[in-house]
Design a protein around this motif. Structure first.
Motif, mmCIF file in Angstrom:
data_model
loop_
_atom_site.group_PDB
_atom_site.id
_atom_site.type_symbol
_atom_site.label_atom_id
_atom_site.label_comp_id
_atom_site.label_asym_id
_atom_site.label_seq_id
_atom_site.Cartn_x
_atom_site.Cartn_y
_atom_site.Cartn_z
ATOM 1 N N LYS A 107 7.393 -13.557 -5.019
ATOM 2 C CA LYS A 107 6.982 -14.758 -5.229
ATOM 3 C C LYS A 107 6.720 -15.531 -3.852
ATOM 4 N N ARG A 108 7.595 -15.408 -2.884
ATOM 5 C CA ARG A 108 7.242 -16.147 -1.547
ATOM 6 C C ARG A 108 6.027 -15.637 -1.090
ATOM 7 N N GLN A 109 5.547 -14.331 -1.049
ATOM 8 C CA GLN A 109 4.316 -13.985 -0.608
ATOM 9 C C GLN A 109 3.216 -14.466 -1.332
ATOM 10 N N LEU A 110 3.325 -14.358 -2.546
ATOM 11 C CA LEU A 110 2.059 -14.908 -3.506
ATOM 12 C C LEU A 110 2.114 -16.355 -3.537
ATOM 13 N N ALA A 111 3.198 -17.154 -3.140
ATOM 14 C CA ALA A 111 3.324 -18.703 -3.144
ATOM 15 C C ALA A 111 2.288 -18.954 -1.846
ATOM 16 N N ALA A 112 2.522 -18.325 -0.805
ATOM 17 C CA ALA A 112 1.909 -18.647 0.363
ATOM 18 C C ALA A 112 0.273 -18.756 0.125
ATOM 19 N N VAL A 113 -0.326 -17.601 -0.722
ATOM 20 C CA VAL A 113 -1.674 -17.596 -0.692
ATOM 21 C C VAL A 113 -2.166 -18.561 -1.627
ATOM 22 N N ILE A 114 -1.064 -18.640 -2.642
ATOM 23 C CA ILE A 114 -1.609 -19.784 -3.567
ATOM 24 C C ILE A 114 -1.755 -21.229 -2.879
ATOM 25 N N HIS A 115 -0.550 -21.729 -2.072
ATOM 26 C CA HIS A 115 -0.640 -22.842 -1.399
ATOM 27 C C HIS A 115 -1.921 -23.121 -0.516
ATOM 28 N N VAL A 116 -2.408 -22.181 0.085
ATOM 29 C CA VAL A 116 -3.583 -22.323 0.806
ATOM 30 C C VAL A 116 -5.014 -22.218 -0.018
ATOM 31 N N ASN A 117 -4.882 -21.400 -0.972
ATOM 32 C CA ASN A 117 -6.310 -21.177 -1.825
ATOM 33 C C ASN A 117 -6.173 -21.544 -3.057
ATOM 34 N N GLY A 118 -5.355 -22.417 -3.637
ATOM 35 C CA GLY A 118 -4.983 -22.725 -4.906
ATOM 36 C C GLY A 118 -6.331 -23.215 -5.603
ATOM 37 N N HIS A 119 -7.269 -23.818 -5.072
ATOM 38 C CA HIS A 119 -8.455 -24.213 -5.637
ATOM 39 C C HIS A 119 -9.257 -23.110 -6.380
ATOM 40 N N CYS A 120 -9.180 -22.090 -5.540
ATOM 41 C CA CYS A 120 -10.055 -20.622 -5.956
ATOM 42 C C CYS A 120 -9.056 -19.539 -6.378
ATOM 43 N N ILE A 121 -7.680 -19.750 -6.645
ATOM 44 C CA ILE A 121 -6.974 -18.601 -6.863
ATOM 45 C C ILE A 121 -7.420 -17.674 -7.940
ATOM 46 N N SER A 122 -8.261 -18.039 -8.733
ATOM 47 C CA SER A 122 -8.514 -17.125 -9.887
ATOM 48 C C SER A 122 -9.572 -16.272 -9.412
ATOM 49 N N GLU A 123 -10.076 -16.304 -8.235
ATOM 50 C CA GLU A 123 -10.910 -15.431 -7.630
ATOM 51 C C GLU A 123 -10.557 -14.064 -6.816
ATOM 52 N N ILE A 124 -9.192 -14.124 -6.708
ATOM 53 C CA ILE A 124 -8.668 -13.267 -6.004
ATOM 54 C C ILE A 124 -8.187 -11.761 -6.982
ATOM 55 N N VAL A 125 -7.754 -10.994 -6.359
ATOM 56 C CA VAL A 125 -7.194 -9.880 -6.955
ATOM 57 C C VAL A 125 -5.829 -9.635 -6.300
ATOM 58 N N VAL A 126 -4.697 -9.339 -7.086
ATOM 59 C CA VAL A 126 -3.415 -9.164 -6.609
ATOM 60 C C VAL A 126 -2.970 -7.748 -6.703
ATOM 61 N N ALA A 127 -2.484 -7.290 -5.849
ATOM 62 C CA ALA A 127 -2.009 -5.742 -5.755
ATOM 63 C C ALA A 127 -0.429 -5.944 -5.421
ATOM 64 N N TYR A 128 0.346 -5.302 -6.622
ATOM 65 C CA TYR A 128 1.997 -5.356 -6.390
ATOM 66 C C TYR A 128 2.030 -3.981 -5.870
ATOM 67 N N GLU A 129 2.580 -3.955 -4.659
ATOM 68 C CA GLU A 129 2.798 -2.630 -3.957
ATOM 69 C C GLU A 129 4.129 -2.560 -3.493
ATOM 70 N N PRO A 130 5.446 -2.038 -4.426
ATOM 71 C CA PRO A 130 6.572 -1.875 -3.771
ATOM 72 C C PRO A 130 6.510 -1.177 -2.349
ATOM 73 N N VAL A 131 6.954 -1.539 -1.461
ATOM 74 C CA VAL A 131 6.910 -0.938 -0.157
ATOM 75 C C VAL A 131 7.584 0.634 -0.033
ATOM 76 N N TRP A 132 8.655 0.623 -0.937
ATOM 77 C CA TRP A 132 9.657 1.947 -0.937
ATOM 78 C C TRP A 132 8.582 3.009 -1.927
ATOM 79 N N ALA A 133 7.790 2.681 -2.324
ATOM 80 C CA ALA A 133 6.826 3.320 -3.324
ATOM 81 C C ALA A 133 5.558 3.934 -2.854
ATOM 82 N N ILE A 134 5.152 3.597 -1.438
ATOM 83 C CA ILE A 134 3.900 3.640 -0.760
ATOM 84 C C ILE A 134 4.083 4.964 0.058
ATOM 85 N N GLY A 135 3.124 5.825 -0.564
ATOM 86 C CA GLY A 135 3.155 7.216 0.273
ATOM 87 C C GLY A 135 4.434 7.831 0.454
#
Length: 255
Positions: free
Chosen positions: A150-178
């Motif tokens: 929620k903290r990581q996404l909130a930072a992006v929303i705070h800066v880009n809230g006016h066009c947040i609907s244009e992003i793609v979000v990728a949830y990547e649990p670090v412990w499951a990458i590779g």
């Protein structure tokens, strides 16, 4: 008339080649993908190392495969050796760009604020940022998953809230990458639902159209079960995207 809402909500399967590839290997991989892809029900992209953007764009131009980059500068131009701007990426026909991948956060010290600024740079140039968020194993074991994502996404929303609907979000649990470890479908769905609710608060009725990808070791054998979850709208695929049969199987599962 095409329903643009439905188009936007198509699942997205994006391959992240990471620092892999060669001129010969890239051509062989893309030829195999193009021969087997048919008319996919989902959107498809390959996010490739910067030196290969021109080659890959020439090979997939006019096909159902879009080109993505793996990083972008937050700066528009100037004395930033080794960086590439969003405008440069757009010049090469890039449609998507990965922002804030855990490897960038871990190895290059990227902060939530920098990720938000890179997202803004991409959006300002008509690129679709694939914004990566996710917790480490230590954070999950400490019960901090919700707080971290929620903290990581909130930072992006705070800066880009006016066009947040244009992003793609990728949830990547670090412990499951590779690692070969994958969040169970219900574990992944729980975090995706949490992110959807956060996006709904920021984007209201547009939140349902924002695609949230899962990116923790999705592969040919587990893709169908993960993609069947109500809030998993696609995948950001690492190692499996370098194997044409596996990547094609994941694409086929994304309906």
């Amino acid at each position: 008339m095409v329903n643009t809402t439905e188009m936007k909500k198509k699942k997205l399967i994006a391959g992240n080649w990471k620092m892999n590839g060669s001129l010969v290997a890239n051509e062989a991989l893309l030829q195999a993908l193009l021969q087997g892809i048919g008319a996919p029900a989902c959107d498809v992209a390959v996010c490739v190392p910067a030196p290969y953007l021109a080659q890959v764009q020439s090979l997939v131009d006019g096909t159902s495969i879009a080109v993505g980059a793996q990083d972008v500068s937050a700066q528009p131009q100037g004395a930033f050796t080794g960086e590439q701007s969003a405008a440069m990426l757009k010049d090469f026909g890039v449609r998507y760009v990965i922002v804030g991948h855990s490897e960038r956060r871990q190895y290059h010290g990227e902060t939530d604020e920098l990720v938000a600024a890179k997202t803004a740079a991409a959006l300002a140039n008509g690129l679709t940022p694939i914004v990566c968020i996710g917790e480490t194993l230590a954070q999950r074991e400490a019960g901090q998953t919700e707080e971290v994502v929620k903290r990581q996404l909130a930072a992006v929303i705070h800066v880009n809230g006016h066009c947040i609907s244009e992003i793609v979000v990728a949830y990547e649990p670090v412990w499951a990458i590779g690692t070969g470890k994958t969040a169970a479908p219900d574990q992944a769905q729980a975090v995706h639902a949490l992110l959807r609710a956060q996006l709904h608060h920021a984007a209201n009725e547009h939140a349902a159209g924002i695609r949230i990808l899962y990116g923790g070791s999705m592969n040919a054998s587990n893709a169908a079960e993960l993609l069947a979850q109500p809030d998993i709208d696609g995948g950001l695929i690492g190692g499996a995207s370098l194997k044409a049969p596996d990547f094609l199987q994941i694409i086929a599962a994304a309906r």
